[in-house]
Design a protein around this motif. Structure first.
Motif, PDB file in Angstrom:
ATOM      1  N   ALA A  70       0.832  -1.211   0.000  1.00 30.33           N
ATOM      2  CA  ALA A  70       0.000   0.000   0.000  1.00 30.33           C
ATOM      3  C   ALA A  70       0.862   1.254   0.000  1.00 30.33           C
ATOM      4  CB  ALA A  70      -0.932  -0.003   1.212  1.00 30.33           C
ATOM      5  N   THR A  71       1.930   1.230   0.770  1.00 33.52           N
ATOM      6  CA  THR A  71       2.844   2.374   0.800  1.00 33.52           C
ATOM      7  C   THR A  71       3.518   2.567  -0.550  1.00 33.52           C
ATOM      8  OG1 THR A  71       3.235   1.954   3.145  1.00 33.52           O
ATOM      9  CG2 THR A  71       4.804   3.372   2.021  1.00 33.52           C
ATOM     10  N   ASP A  72       3.938   1.464  -1.170  1.00 36.08           N
ATOM     11  CA  ASP A  72       4.542   1.547  -2.504  1.00 36.08           C
ATOM     12  C   ASP A  72       3.558   2.108  -3.518  1.00 36.08           C
ATOM     13  OD1 ASP A  72       6.887   0.525  -1.483  1.00 36.08           O
ATOM     14  OD2 ASP A  72       6.499  -1.525  -2.183  1.00 36.08           O
ATOM     15  N   PHE A  73       2.305   1.663  -3.449  1.00 36.88           N
ATOM     16  CA  PHE A  73       1.277   2.158  -4.365  1.00 36.88           C
ATOM     17  C   PHE A  73       1.078   3.662  -4.181  1.00 36.88           C
ATOM     18  CE2 PHE A  73      -3.187   3.297  -5.067  1.00 36.88           C
ATOM     19  CZ  PHE A  73      -3.287   3.014  -6.411  1.00 36.88           C
ATOM     20  N   LYS A  74       1.031   4.110  -2.935  1.00 40.04           N
ATOM     21  CA  LYS A  74       0.838   5.546  -2.683  1.00 40.04           C
ATOM     22  C   LYS A  74       2.008   6.358  -3.229  1.00 40.04           C
ATOM     23  CE  LYS A  74      -2.077   4.946   1.355  1.00 40.04           C
ATOM     24  NZ  LYS A  74      -2.148   5.006   2.814  1.00 40.04           N
ATOM     25  N   ALA A  82       2.461  13.678 -10.129  1.00 34.47           N
ATOM     26  CA  ALA A  82       3.377  14.778 -10.420  1.00 34.47           C
ATOM     27  C   ALA A  82       3.781  14.754 -11.895  1.00 34.47           C
ATOM     28  CB  ALA A  82       4.611  14.684  -9.530  1.00 34.47           C
ATOM     29  N   THR A  83       4.062  13.565 -12.434  1.00 32.68           N
ATOM     30  CA  THR A  83       4.408  13.444 -13.853  1.00 32.68           C
ATOM     31  C   THR A  83       3.240  13.880 -14.724  1.00 32.68           C
ATOM     32  OG1 THR A  83       5.864  11.600 -13.333  1.00 32.68           O
ATOM     33  CG2 THR A  83       5.193  11.828 -15.624  1.00 32.68           C
ATOM     34  N   TRP A  84       2.038  13.447 -14.363  1.00 32.40           N
ATOM     35  CA  TRP A  84       0.836  13.794 -15.143  1.00 32.40           C
ATOM     36  C   TRP A  84       0.603  15.301 -15.116  1.00 32.40           C
ATOM     37  CZ3 TRP A  84      -1.780  10.816 -18.415  1.00 32.40           C
ATOM     38  CH2 TRP A  84      -2.987  11.291 -18.903  1.00 32.40           C
ATOM     39  N   GLU A 113       1.716   3.208 -18.505  1.00 28.93           N
ATOM     40  CA  GLU A 113       2.664   2.778 -17.476  1.00 28.93           C
ATOM     41  C   GLU A 113       2.093   2.964 -16.076  1.00 28.93           C
ATOM     42  OE1 GLU A 113       6.190   5.023 -18.220  1.00 28.93           O
ATOM     43  OE2 GLU A 113       6.836   3.720 -19.870  1.00 28.93           O
ATOM     44  N   GLY A 114       1.154   3.878 -15.931  1.00 22.23           N
ATOM     45  CA  GLY A 114       0.534   4.148 -14.632  1.00 22.23           C
ATOM     46  C   GLY A 114      -0.586   3.193 -14.299  1.00 22.23           C
ATOM     47  N   GLY A 115      -0.676   2.094 -15.002  1.00 21.16           N
ATOM     48  CA  GLY A 115      -1.699   1.102 -14.684  1.00 21.16           C
ATOM     49  C   GLY A 115      -2.962   1.251 -15.495  1.00 21.16           C
ATOM     50  N   GLY A 116      -2.948   2.091 -16.495  1.00 20.37           N
ATOM     51  CA  GLY A 116      -4.135   2.259 -17.334  1.00 20.37           C
ATOM     52  C   GLY A 116      -5.245   3.033 -16.665  1.00 20.37           C
ATOM     53  N   PRO A 119      -4.267   9.339 -12.561  1.00 19.51           N
ATOM     54  CA  PRO A 119      -3.812   9.389 -11.167  1.00 19.51           C
ATOM     55  C   PRO A 119      -4.958   9.723 -10.228  1.00 19.51           C
ATOM     56  CG  PRO A 119      -2.581  10.937 -12.547  1.00 19.51           C
ATOM     57  CD  PRO A 119      -3.609  10.317 -13.397  1.00 19.51           C
ATOM     58  N   GLU A 120      -4.806   9.325  -8.979  1.00 17.58           N
ATOM     59  CA  GLU A 120      -5.837   9.634  -7.994  1.00 17.58           C
ATOM     60  C   GLU A 120      -5.966  11.146  -7.846  1.00 17.58           C
ATOM     61  OE1 GLU A 120      -5.359   7.686  -4.282  1.00 17.58           O
ATOM     62  OE2 GLU A 120      -5.243   5.710  -5.198  1.00 17.58           O
TER      63      GLU A 120
END
Length: 177
Positions: A70-74, A82-84, A113-116, A119-120
């Motif tokens: 969960a921490t890695d996902f966040k 930030a990239t978006w 690459e961001g999982g399709g 971003p949140e």
């Protein structure tokens, strides 16, 4: 705790009513019945909130691995957002059609690459609204030719396809097996 709740229930359930004869009778009143059912309904949930699920420092390996993922996902979501935002700013600041096409291609790559998914915290409608505003401004000065419009359409369709449920056909009749 259970003994305390049972004692309160017994006191609330049984009350001494007016006696008709010389001996006192025990009767169950409506208020007593209500008090007897209300106490357990409120006491048990409050008692369960007060009790800790695990003592501190005794996390299981499953919990630790789930917490780490969960921490890695966040962290990935923060970096992706930030990239978006940076790519969106570049797209809105583009001065030529070639810059726009290049940035839209980078956005498509980042999206995949961001999982399709976006971003949140980024809404599809808000993003597309800002892109449309930029397109109208570019059209007003004689830019935004067909290749730019086609690349924006490709990005929009990529976003829209990712929002559909897996296994659903285009007609919307249900899952296709």
């Amino acid at each position: 705790m259970a003994i305390f709740v049972l004692a309160i229930c017994a006191v609330g359930l049984v009350s001494r009513g007016p006696s008709v004869s010389t001996r006192s009778q025990v009767s169950i009143s409506r208020r007593g019945l209500l008090a007897a059912t209300a106490v357990p309904l409120f006491a048990f949930p409050l008692a369960s909130l007060a009790a800790p699920y695990l003592p501190p420092g005794s996390e299981t390996d499953d919990f630790k691995s789930l917490d780490k993922s969960a921490t890695d996902f966040k962290r990935r979501q923060i970096q992706y957002k930030a990239t978006w935002a940076e790519l969106t700013d570049k797209l809105l600041a583009a001065k030529s059609d070639d810059e726009s096409i290049e940035v839209i291609g980078a956005m498509q790559k980042a999206f995949l690459e961001g999982g399709g998914s976006l971003p949140e915290g980024v809404s599809r409608d808000t993003f597309l609204r800002s892109v449309r505003r930029k397109q109208k401004a570019m059209e007003a000065i004689g830019m935004n030719e067909k290749p730019v419009r086609m690349s924006v359409l490709a990005l929009k369709s990529t976003i829209d396809v990712s929002r559909k449920m897996k296994g659903m056909n285009d007609v919307g009749q249900g899952p296709v097996f």
